[in-house]
Motif scaffolding. Structure first.
Motif, short mmCIF file in Angstrom:
data_model
loop_
_atom_site.label_atom_id
_atom_site.label_comp_id
_atom_site.label_asym_id
_atom_site.label_seq_id
_atom_site.Cartn_x
_atom_site.Cartn_y
_atom_site.Cartn_z
N PRO A 303 -1.52 60.17 -52.48
CA PRO A 303 -1.35 61.20 -53.32
C PRO A 303 -1.59 60.89 -54.76
O PRO A 303 -1.32 59.95 -55.40
CB PRO A 303 0.25 61.08 -53.23
N LEU A 304 -1.70 61.94 -55.66
CA LEU A 304 -2.28 61.82 -57.15
C LEU A 304 -1.00 61.36 -57.85
O LEU A 304 -1.43 60.54 -58.64
CB LEU A 304 -2.60 63.19 -57.48
N CYS A 305 0.22 61.76 -57.62
CA CYS A 305 1.15 61.43 -58.41
C CYS A 305 1.45 59.61 -58.22
O CYS A 305 2.40 59.28 -58.94
CB CYS A 305 2.56 62.15 -58.34
N PHE A 326 2.73 67.58 -47.11
CA PHE A 326 3.40 67.63 -48.38
C PHE A 326 5.00 67.53 -48.23
O PHE A 326 5.59 68.08 -47.40
CB PHE A 326 2.81 68.71 -49.27
N CYS A 330 6.66 69.07 -53.36
CA CYS A 330 5.35 69.31 -54.02
C CYS A 330 5.12 70.89 -54.38
O CYS A 330 4.25 71.13 -54.96
CB CYS A 330 4.34 68.93 -52.93
N CYS A 333 3.84 71.65 -57.77
CA CYS A 333 2.89 70.75 -58.47
C CYS A 333 1.42 71.70 -58.61
O CYS A 333 0.85 72.30 -57.68
CB CYS A 333 2.63 69.50 -57.49
N ALA A 335 -1.32 70.19 -59.09
CA ALA A 335 -2.29 69.32 -58.63
C ALA A 335 -2.51 69.41 -57.06
O ALA A 335 -3.46 68.89 -56.51
CB ALA A 335 -2.33 67.99 -59.21
N ARG A 336 -1.75 70.29 -56.39
CA ARG A 336 -1.66 70.21 -55.00
C ARG A 336 -3.08 70.33 -54.64
O ARG A 336 -3.39 69.73 -53.57
CB ARG A 336 -0.62 71.21 -54.47
N CYS A 339 -5.15 67.19 -54.32
CA CYS A 339 -4.23 66.08 -53.74
C CYS A 339 -4.35 65.79 -52.31
O CYS A 339 -4.27 66.84 -51.44
CB CYS A 339 -2.70 66.32 -54.04
N PHE A 342 -0.01 63.46 -47.85
CA PHE A 342 0.23 62.38 -46.96
C PHE A 342 -0.04 62.57 -45.63
O PHE A 342 -0.49 63.59 -45.17
CB PHE A 342 1.91 62.06 -46.87
N VAL A 354 7.88 61.99 -54.82
CA VAL A 354 6.69 62.51 -55.38
C VAL A 354 7.14 62.96 -56.83
O VAL A 354 8.30 63.19 -56.97
CB VAL A 354 5.97 63.96 -54.31
N PHE A 355 6.10 63.35 -57.45
CA PHE A 355 6.50 63.52 -58.85
C PHE A 355 5.40 64.81 -59.35
O PHE A 355 4.41 64.27 -59.88
CB PHE A 355 6.38 62.28 -59.76
N PRO A 356 5.95 65.90 -59.08
CA PRO A 356 5.07 67.17 -59.38
C PRO A 356 4.37 66.96 -60.75
O PRO A 356 5.19 66.84 -61.62
CB PRO A 356 5.78 68.19 -59.21
N LEU A 357 3.10 67.31 -60.79
CA LEU A 357 2.24 67.26 -61.84
C LEU A 357 2.08 68.57 -62.68
O LEU A 357 2.11 69.51 -62.18
CB LEU A 357 0.78 66.70 -61.69
#
Ligand code: SF4
Length: 357
Positions: A303-305, A326, A330, A333, A335-336, A339, A342, A354-357
């Protein structure tokens, strides 16, 4: 999760492949929707009537293999999906520590049916070929690729192979122009024979792999190297990056892949899994070295984060749509779309972090 195998009923005398369409067509390779049923949908084609346990709307455009004896329809090629992979055999001559699809002893030859499916695919798509080890049945595999690509030069194949079986004769055959549409995805786990052989569970595998690379190089074959990240591969990743730069610089891409929590890796997850959120150093060092030497790296299944910002541009939304998942967290986010998310079977505690961007 999207179901790839559906219950089905048919009176056909043998398994058959067909493409499901909305309206009747004179092409005998197509079957058209007749009616919604209690179980799902009823279809009509050259093999007679058959019923599939799914709504027609979800199946229109799919290429399916209907097996009347198993009472099953396999969605071999799903229309509008970028993730279509055909399993040509479940046999393999390696026993990789992190194998997501542990091999079986027996082989069921479905090459003719799979060839028909490829011929019915949407225009211009890439079809994955996987196993087991596809090149255990090299003659059948090459014949299928050549036959399909002659009729459908718009298609591209990505073949996953342990590269234990390529020969000098193959090098001549693989020079055929049609193989410009074939990329070989080949795992390499370490720069030294002992470590690679231990991970793939086969003595002599590394040496044979190098022989195959020579044949593939002579053929001008397109190669993607693959390395699954685990506790045992990460510590050798930088050395492997140097090895690739020195010896395999002609490859198209080096894919460094997150571990899949299924198959053999599931029972050894705590031993093998790397928490990249807390320790990315081994990966970043190897990526830097690869980039410095002109190797194109990619990060798959991460995952991107979970990737430090400086390396996110190398991360690919690689997990197939049918097994991608997800977290609810998410949702906001941005970036989904880019991304990987998972795997459906990833441990829930990981999916929730997870850490939404
Ligand atoms: S928050 Fe979710 S969608 Fe966003 S980068 Fe992380 S895993 Fe991907």
């Amino acid at each position: 999760m999207i179901a790839l195998a559906l219950r089905a009923a048919s009176d056909a005398p043998a398994p058959f492949v067909t493409r499901l369409t909305r309206k009747p067509d004179s092409d005998p390779a197509l079957s058209h929707f007749l009616a919604a049923t209690q179980a799902g949908s009823l279809w009509s084609g050259a093999q007679g009537l058959f019923e599939v346990a799914s709504a027609a709307e979800d199946l229109i455009g799919d290429v399916v293999l209907v097996d009347p004896f198993e009472g099953r329809a396999d969605r071999l090629i799903r229309s509008a999906s970028r993730h279509n992979t055909l399993v040509v055999t479940e046999q393999c001559d390696q026993l990789c520590a992190m194998c997501s699809q542990p091999p079986k002893k027996t082989h069921v030859d479905r090459f003719d049916l799979l060839e028909t499916a490829c011929l019915l695919a949407d225009q211009g798509i890439t079809i994955g070929i996987s196993g087991g080890e596809p090149t255990l049945h090299r003659a059948r595999l090459f014949a299928m690729l050549e036959s399909v690509l002659e009729a459908r030069p718009d298609l591209t194949f990505h073949v996953l192979s342990n590269a234990q079986h390529f020969t000098a004769d193959d090098a001549l055959r693989l020079r055929s122009p049609c193989y410009r549409n074939v990329v070989w995805g080949i795992p390499v786990y370490a720069a030294d024979a002992a470590s690679h052989d231990a991970i793939v569970g086969k003595a002599g595998a590394f040496e044979r792999l190098m022989v195959s690379f020579t044949h593939l190089l002579r053929a001008g074959a397109r190669i993607e190297l693959r390395t699954v990240l685990s506790s045992s591969t990460a510590e050798r990743l930088d050395t492997l990056a140097s090895f690739i730069a020195r010896n395999l610089a002609h490859i198209e891409q080096w894919s460094v892949m997150g571990l899949e929590n299924i198959g053999f890796a599931r029972s050894r997850w705590s031993e093998l899994h790397l928490d990249l959120r807390r320790d990315f150093d081994a990966v970043s060092k190897a990526l830097d070295r690869a980039i410095l030497h002109g190797i194109r790296p990619r990060l798959f299944n991460i995952p991107l984060c979970h990737v430090p910002e400086a390396y996110r541009s190398y991360a690919v939304a690689s997990i197939s749509d049918w097994k991608q998942r997800f977290s609810d967290k998410c949702a906001p986010c941005a970036a989904r779309p880019d991304c990987s998310g998972f795997f459906e079977w990833h441990p829930p505690e990981l999916v929730e972090e997870v850490f939404p961007l």
